[in-house]
Design an enzyme around this catalytic site. Structure first.
Site, PDB file in Angstrom:
ATOM      1  N   HIS A 175     -13.816  54.435  12.214  1.00 49.23           N
ATOM      2  CA  HIS A 175     -13.758  53.107  11.586  1.00 49.23           C
ATOM      3  C   HIS A 175     -15.125  52.691  11.040  1.00 49.23           C
ATOM      4  O   HIS A 175     -15.504  51.515  11.103  1.00 49.23           O
ATOM      5  CB  HIS A 175     -13.261  52.048  12.580  1.00 49.23           C
ATOM      6  CG  HIS A 175     -11.840  52.235  13.027  1.00 49.23           C
ATOM      7  ND1 HIS A 175     -10.773  51.594  12.434  1.00 49.23           N
ATOM      8  CD2 HIS A 175     -11.292  53.005  14.004  1.00 49.23           C
ATOM      9  CE1 HIS A 175      -9.660  51.940  13.045  1.00 49.23           C
ATOM     10  NE2 HIS A 175      -9.937  52.808  13.990  1.00 49.23           N
TER      11      HIS A 175
ATOM     12  N   ARG B 145     -12.505  42.231  11.617  1.00 50.81           N
ATOM     13  CA  ARG B 145     -13.036  43.346  10.817  1.00 50.81           C
ATOM     14  C   ARG B 145     -11.901  44.299  10.488  1.00 50.81           C
ATOM     15  O   ARG B 145     -11.154  44.727  11.367  1.00 50.81           O
ATOM     16  CB  ARG B 145     -14.146  44.090  11.562  1.00 50.81           C
ATOM     17  CG  ARG B 145     -14.764  45.203  10.714  1.00 50.81           C
ATOM     18  CD  ARG B 145     -16.010  45.809  11.379  1.00 50.81           C
ATOM     19  NE  ARG B 145     -16.542  46.909  10.588  1.00 50.81           N
ATOM     20  CZ  ARG B 145     -16.147  48.187  10.689  1.00 50.81           C
ATOM     21  NH1 ARG B 145     -15.227  48.524  11.579  1.00 50.81           N
ATOM     22  NH2 ARG B 145     -16.676  49.120   9.923  1.00 50.81           N
TER      23      ARG B 145
ATOM     24  N   ASN C  63      -4.544  48.104  14.682  1.00 53.07           N
ATOM     25  CA  ASN C  63      -4.417  48.809  13.399  1.00 53.07           C
ATOM     26  C   ASN C  63      -3.314  48.156  12.566  1.00 53.07           C
ATOM     27  O   ASN C  63      -2.567  47.319  13.069  1.00 53.07           O
ATOM     28  CB  ASN C  63      -4.049  50.281  13.633  1.00 53.07           C
ATOM     29  CG  ASN C  63      -5.254  51.133  14.023  1.00 53.07           C
ATOM     30  OD1 ASN C  63      -6.405  50.759  13.783  1.00 53.07           O
ATOM     31  ND2 ASN C  63      -4.990  52.284  14.623  1.00 53.07           N
TER      32      ASN C  63
ATOM     33  N   ARG D 215      -9.388  53.681  26.240  1.00 55.15           N
ATOM     34  CA  ARG D 215     -10.117  52.842  25.283  1.00 55.15           C
ATOM     35  C   ARG D 215     -11.006  51.848  26.026  1.00 55.15           C
ATOM     36  O   ARG D 215     -12.109  51.542  25.588  1.00 55.15           O
ATOM     37  CB  ARG D 215      -9.137  52.080  24.389  1.00 55.15           C
ATOM     38  CG  ARG D 215      -8.312  52.967  23.485  1.00 55.15           C
ATOM     39  CD  ARG D 215      -7.365  52.136  22.624  1.00 55.15           C
ATOM     40  NE  ARG D 215      -8.073  51.452  21.554  1.00 55.15           N
ATOM     41  CZ  ARG D 215      -7.557  50.468  20.823  1.00 55.15           C
ATOM     42  NH1 ARG D 215      -6.329  50.043  21.057  1.00 55.15           N
ATOM     43  NH2 ARG D 215      -8.265  49.907  19.861  1.00 55.15           N
TER      44      ARG D 215
ATOM     45  N   TYR E 203     -15.022  51.789  24.393  1.00 54.42           N
ATOM     46  CA  TYR E 203     -15.622  50.812  23.461  1.00 54.42           C
ATOM     47  C   TYR E 203     -16.970  50.307  23.951  1.00 54.42           C
ATOM     48  O   TYR E 203     -17.934  50.254  23.186  1.00 54.42           O
ATOM     49  CB  TYR E 203     -14.641  49.665  23.181  1.00 54.42           C
ATOM     50  CG  TYR E 203     -13.523  50.123  22.277  1.00 54.42           C
ATOM     51  CD1 TYR E 203     -12.515  50.949  22.768  1.00 54.42           C
ATOM     52  CD2 TYR E 203     -13.500  49.799  20.942  1.00 54.42           C
ATOM     53  CE1 TYR E 203     -11.504  51.416  21.948  1.00 54.42           C
ATOM     54  CE2 TYR E 203     -12.487  50.256  20.111  1.00 54.42           C
ATOM     55  CZ  TYR E 203     -11.498  51.063  20.617  1.00 54.42           C
ATOM     56  OH  TYR E 203     -10.511  51.539  19.798  1.00 54.42           O
TER      57      TYR E 203
HETATM   58 FE1  HDD Z   1     -10.489  52.907  18.541  1.00 52.61          FE
HETATM   59  C1  HDD Z   1     -13.208  51.726  16.920  1.00 52.61           C
HETATM   60  C2  HDD Z   1      -8.478  50.789  16.733  1.00 52.61           C
HETATM   61  C3  HDD Z   1      -7.708  54.386  19.911  1.00 52.61           C
HETATM   62  C4  HDD Z   1     -12.475  54.728  20.557  1.00 52.61           C
HETATM   63  N1  HDD Z   1     -10.793  51.543  17.087  1.00 52.61           N
HETATM   64  C5  HDD Z   1     -11.989  51.182  16.563  1.00 52.61           C
HETATM   65  C6  HDD Z   1     -11.811  50.134  15.602  1.00 52.61           C
HETATM   66  C7  HDD Z   1     -10.480  49.877  15.545  1.00 52.61           C
HETATM   67  C8  HDD Z   1      -9.837  50.763  16.481  1.00 52.61           C
HETATM   68  C9  HDD Z   1      -9.791  48.858  14.667  1.00 52.61           C
HETATM   69  C10 HDD Z   1     -12.905  49.490  14.780  1.00 52.61           C
HETATM   70  C11 HDD Z   1     -13.446  48.266  15.456  1.00 52.61           C
HETATM   71  C12 HDD Z   1     -14.470  47.593  14.587  1.00 52.61           C
HETATM   72  O1  HDD Z   1     -14.078  47.113  13.523  1.00 52.61           O
HETATM   73  O2  HDD Z   1     -15.629  47.582  14.984  1.00 52.61           O
HETATM   74  N2  HDD Z   1      -8.495  52.693  18.303  1.00 52.61           N
HETATM   75  C13 HDD Z   1      -7.873  51.690  17.591  1.00 52.61           C
HETATM   76  C14 HDD Z   1      -6.458  51.718  17.890  1.00 52.61           C
HETATM   77  C15 HDD Z   1      -6.250  52.736  18.759  1.00 52.61           C
HETATM   78  C16 HDD Z   1      -7.524  53.336  19.035  1.00 52.61           C
HETATM   79  C17 HDD Z   1      -5.443  50.754  17.307  1.00 52.61           C
HETATM   80  C18 HDD Z   1      -4.963  53.185  19.393  1.00 52.61           C
HETATM   81  C19 HDD Z   1      -4.093  52.376  19.891  1.00 52.61           C
HETATM   82  N3  HDD Z   1     -10.154  54.322  19.950  1.00 52.61           N
HETATM   83  C20 HDD Z   1      -8.939  54.764  20.404  1.00 52.61           C
HETATM   84  C21 HDD Z   1      -9.130  55.667  21.503  1.00 52.61           C
HETATM   85  C22 HDD Z   1     -10.490  55.765  21.710  1.00 52.61           C
HETATM   86  C23 HDD Z   1     -11.106  54.902  20.708  1.00 52.61           C
HETATM   87  C24 HDD Z   1      -8.016  56.350  22.275  1.00 52.61           C
HETATM   88  C25 HDD Z   1     -11.262  56.560  22.710  1.00 52.61           C
HETATM   89  C26 HDD Z   1     -10.816  57.030  23.815  1.00 52.61           C
HETATM   90  N4  HDD Z   1     -12.500  53.236  18.655  1.00 52.61           N
HETATM   91  C27 HDD Z   1     -13.087  53.979  19.608  1.00 52.61           C
HETATM   92  C28 HDD Z   1     -14.597  53.910  19.560  1.00 52.61           C
HETATM   93  C29 HDD Z   1     -14.832  52.904  18.405  1.00 52.61           C
HETATM   94  C30 HDD Z   1     -13.425  52.603  17.925  1.00 52.61           C
HETATM   95  C31 HDD Z   1     -15.285  55.203  19.504  1.00 52.61           C
HETATM   96  C32 HDD Z   1     -15.806  53.293  17.300  1.00 52.61           C
HETATM   97  C33 HDD Z   1     -16.648  52.098  17.063  1.00 52.61           C
HETATM   98  C34 HDD Z   1     -16.299  51.173  18.113  1.00 52.61           C
HETATM   99  O3  HDD Z   1     -15.356  51.717  18.920  1.00 52.61           O
HETATM  100  O4  HDD Z   1     -16.763  50.079  18.296  1.00 52.61           O
HETATM  101  O5  HDD Z   1     -15.085  53.431  20.767  1.00 52.61           O
END
Ligand code: HDD
Length: 705
Positions: free
Chosen positions: A84, A121, A157, A367, A371
């Site tokens: 993202h 966002r 999402n 999650r 995060y």
């Molecule tokens: Fe995630 C970012 C949505 C599964 C690990 N995720 C991130 C963002 C969104 C989502 C909208 C951007 C947030 C922003 O605008 O800063 N992610 C989802 C959805 C998931 C999902 C709807 C499934 C239901 N995500 C998911 C899993 C993991 C992550 C299973 C890890 C085990 N996601 C992350 C992250 C991020 C992220 C690596 C990258 C930047 C952040 O968190 O802040 O931690």
């Protein structure tokens, strides 16, 4: 001090906007240039150097101001989000219309007199920070509610399900989707071997990849897409009863998508298409709104469904669990500074307020770890002190120090409890967060329960619930994606997987991409032919269509019908649309009567048809003559027609449209003063006052949008 020897005070304000104001600088003429340590400087152009009439340089290291400026610049970047990375954001308000106190005691969802500030966002998942907005991808929809009981983040999402069931698989699904490791190709695309290899190897991804191949993955605008919390959360009411919930945001403007050809072109012509669209709408006062809804399953009903309600690869079909709309999200303020308010905003799925909880959904639980952890490398341990992440309510605990700590907490003790007895935990009637005392009987193991092992039923349900045109788009999308896979193992296996959804779909796609065509004998999961509501985006067309915020390209050349353009501009503006005059040049263009001129907003080379929602070709014999011979103008109308946009033409303008869409002559049946409308094309050969009014009315009703 009434028995407490030490008073702890924290220099953070309780009011969000006061807090923001304290952190916000306005640049003004009264300021003078200074260093970061506040000392005024008189020259911001030249490094300190040894200079003579003949010679400039060498530069002197003693220039502290020059060094500071360059060093600050060298360190401007922080790591982009690991997923993202590309996104944009805005601020707004959450209003509650109906109390949900039957399911939760969370005040943000029970107190209808409150307005809760929010930050949102939107993002794409796969591309890096500088990638294009209109790629085929899932869109992030992350909402931070600054409630009086602490921050509540819904990190969702625009698609209600996910690729995997267990967070353990997240690094794999993302590595497979991101650019391949040897050459870092492709950027922000799922159309490559690794992505589809992963999809085949994970049958649990089947439902999600169907959504990702649908029109949902190429939204027209962030303002026109749904948002879903995706995971299953819980809520607890005042009677200590627990329910399972899913969160929905449904846009007031309806759910609309680009067509794929348009999305591909926009990625090059206007990579910031979605970012600009959101910004411009808010700046113009057309605040996007979403209805906020919840689906609720009482704890006692958890096991009554033929799918596991904690499985993030499943929807809760709305005919089984209707969405109850209780509030509204409005975005009404653009950020002042992108970096501090959008790049540094940080969400956390476990940011929940009292009355709301997580569930045992194994994706959500992973999650909840990830995060916070990712913010450590992106922003540092004190990331929650950054202005955009800071809660509006008081924060008090004994977490201390760390890089870039801002808050100064007075006092003699930094541990808890301490001899001063300060900061007691909240009493039950002071609404602390509740970890629900859930009773578990389980075996410890790397296992999944039985219902987590069924993967095709809802993929079939989704496909069956699509309209014919949505199905066609899914076929085309799969055809495009698998054509970009050059490893036959990948596309052949995927063609076979599609047969687990629908044999006809599999056969069509297999033929397109040159894979062995599956036959009935190879089908292991025949399509159950059931469908449900709430999945096709046609169900989210607003009851009252609108052209508000839509752009109408008005094509003009010398000799155009000035009156018609003036009338249409006024009608479009009155309906909240944005008329853009697009000329053969941006210099002044003369109307047919010889007195009126117009200064176009753009010319045909600059503002392509992909960047508008509708096209209007006014009459005027000379103008029509010029436009018919102008390849770019003809292409403009033809391309708009191909992208299913509303087109209107008057008088000789009808000839221009006919020139462009001659392949479908039946569409353009231009007659006398009668308005003809077909396939979203409205034509009127002989312009009369009454019939012109009718064209305008058609435009106002938003037909064709
Ligand atoms: Fe995630 C970012 C949505 C599964 C690990 N995720 C991130 C963002 C969104 C989502 C909208 C951007 C947030 C922003 O605008 O800063 N992610 C989802 C959805 C998931 C999902 C709807 C499934 C239901 N995500 C998911 C899993 C993991 C992550 C299973 C890890 C085990 N996601 C992350 C992250 C991020 C992220 C690596 C990258 C930047 C952040 O968190 O802040 O931690």
């Amino acid at each position: 001090m009434s028995g407490i020897a030490q008073k702890i005070t924290v220099s953070s304000s309780g009011d969000k906007f006061a807090t923001m104001a304290r952190d916000t600088k306005e640049v003004s003429d009264k300021d003078r240039l200074t260093t970061d340590y506040g000392v005024r400087q008189g020259n911001n152009d030249d490094w300190l150097k040894a200079v003579s009439d003949l010679h400039t340089g060498p530069m002197l290291m003693e220039d502290a101001y020059g060094r500071e400026k360059i060093m600050r610049f060298d360190h401007e970047r922080i790591p982009e989000r690991v997923v993202h990375a590309r996104g944009s954001g805005a601020f707004g308000t959450f209003r509650l219309f109906e109390s949900a106190d039957d399911v939760t005691f969370a005040r943000v969802l029970t107190d209808t007199s409150r307005e809760t500030p929010v930050a949102v966002r939107f993002s794409t998942v796969l591309g890096s920070k500088g990638s294009a907005d209109t790629v085929r991808d899932v869109r992030g929809f992350a909402v931070k509610f600054y409630t009086q009981e602490g921050n509540w983040d819904i990190v969702g999402n625009n698609i209600p399900v996910f690729f995997i069931q267990d967070a353990m698989k997240f690094p794999d699904v993302i590595h497979a989707g991101k650019p391949e490791p040897d050459n870092e190709v492709p950027q922000g695309q799922s159309a490559h071997n690794n992505f589809w290899d992963f999809q085949f190897l994970h049958p649990e991804a089947t439902h999600m990849f169907m959504w990702a191949m649908s029109d949902r993955a190429i939204p027209r605008s962030y303002r026109m897409m749904q948002g879903f919390g995706v995971n299953t959360y819980t809520m607890i009411n005042a009677r200590n009863e627990r329910s399972f919930v899913k969160f929905h945001f449904t846009p007031e403007l309806g759910v609309h998508s680009l067509v794929w050809d348009e999305a591909l072109k926009l990625a090059g012509q206007d990579p910031d298409f979605h970012r600009k669209d959101l910004w411009e709408a808010i700046a113009a006062g057309s605040y996007p709104k979403w209805r906020f809804g919840i689906q609720v399953i009482p704890e006692a009903d958890e096991h009554k469904f033929d799918f596991d309600i904690l499985d993030a690869t499943k929807v809760w079909p709305e005919e089984l669990v209707p969405v109850r709309y209780i509030g509204e999200l409005e975005l009404n303020r653009n950020p002042d500074e992108f970096f501090t308010q959008v790049e540094q905003i940080a969400f956390c799925t476990n940011h929940l307020v009292p009355g709301i909880g997580w569930s045992d959904d194994p994706l959500l639980q992973g999650r909840n770890f990830s995060y916070f952890d990712t913010q450590l490398s992106r922003l540092g341990v004190n990331w929650q002190e950054l202005p955009v992440n800071r809660p509006v309510c008081p924060v008090m605990n004994f977490n201390r120090d760390g890089a870039m700590r801002h808050v100064i907490t007075k006092g003699k003790t930094n541990y808890w409890p301490n001899r001063h007895g300060a900061v007691p935990p909240a009493k039950p009637d002071e609404h602390p967060f509740i970890n629900f005392p859930e009773k578990l009987v389980a075996i410890k193991g790397r296992l999944r329960s039985a219902k987590f092992r069924e993967h095709f039923s809802q993929a079939q349900l989704f496909f069956n619930s699509m309209s014919a045109i949505e199905k066609q788009h899914i076929v085309a999308a799969l055809g495009f994606e698998l054509d970009h896979c050059d490893d036959p193992v990948v596309y052949a296996r995927m063609a076979q997987r599609l047969a687990d959804i629908d044999l006809g779909l599999a056969q069509t796609v297999a033929e397109m991409v040159g894979a062995p065509v599956p036959d009935k004998a190879t089908v292991t999961h025949a399509n159950h032919a059931k469908s449900t509501t709430g999945l096709s985006q046609f169900e989210f067309v607003p009851a009252k269509p609108t052209i508000a915020t839509r752009k109408i390209g008005i094509i003009v050349a010398d000799g155009y019908d000035g009156v018609a353009v003036t009338v249409l501009q006024a009608a479009a503006t009155a309906a909240g649309a944005i008329p853009l005059v697009i000329g053969t040049k941006r210099s002044a263009i003369k109307a047919a009567d010889g007195t009126m001129t117009i200064q176009p907003d753009h010319h045909l080379e600059g503002m392509r048809s992909t960047m508008v929602d509708a096209v209007f070709v006014p009459g005027g014999a000379a103008a029509a003559q010029t436009l018919r011979k102008n390849g770019r103008a003809v292409h403009y109308v033809r391309e708009a027609f191909g992208h299913l946009k509303a087109i209107a033409a008057l008088g000789e303008g009808v000839d221009v449209v006919q020139e462009a869409v001659a392949a479908v002559p039946a569409v353009i049946v231009a007659q006398g003063g009668e308005v003809v409308e077909a396939y979203g094309v409205v034509t009127l050969r002989k312009v009369e006052a009454g019939s012109l009014r009718e064209v305008v009315d058609i435009a106002k009703e938003g037909k064709g949008f």
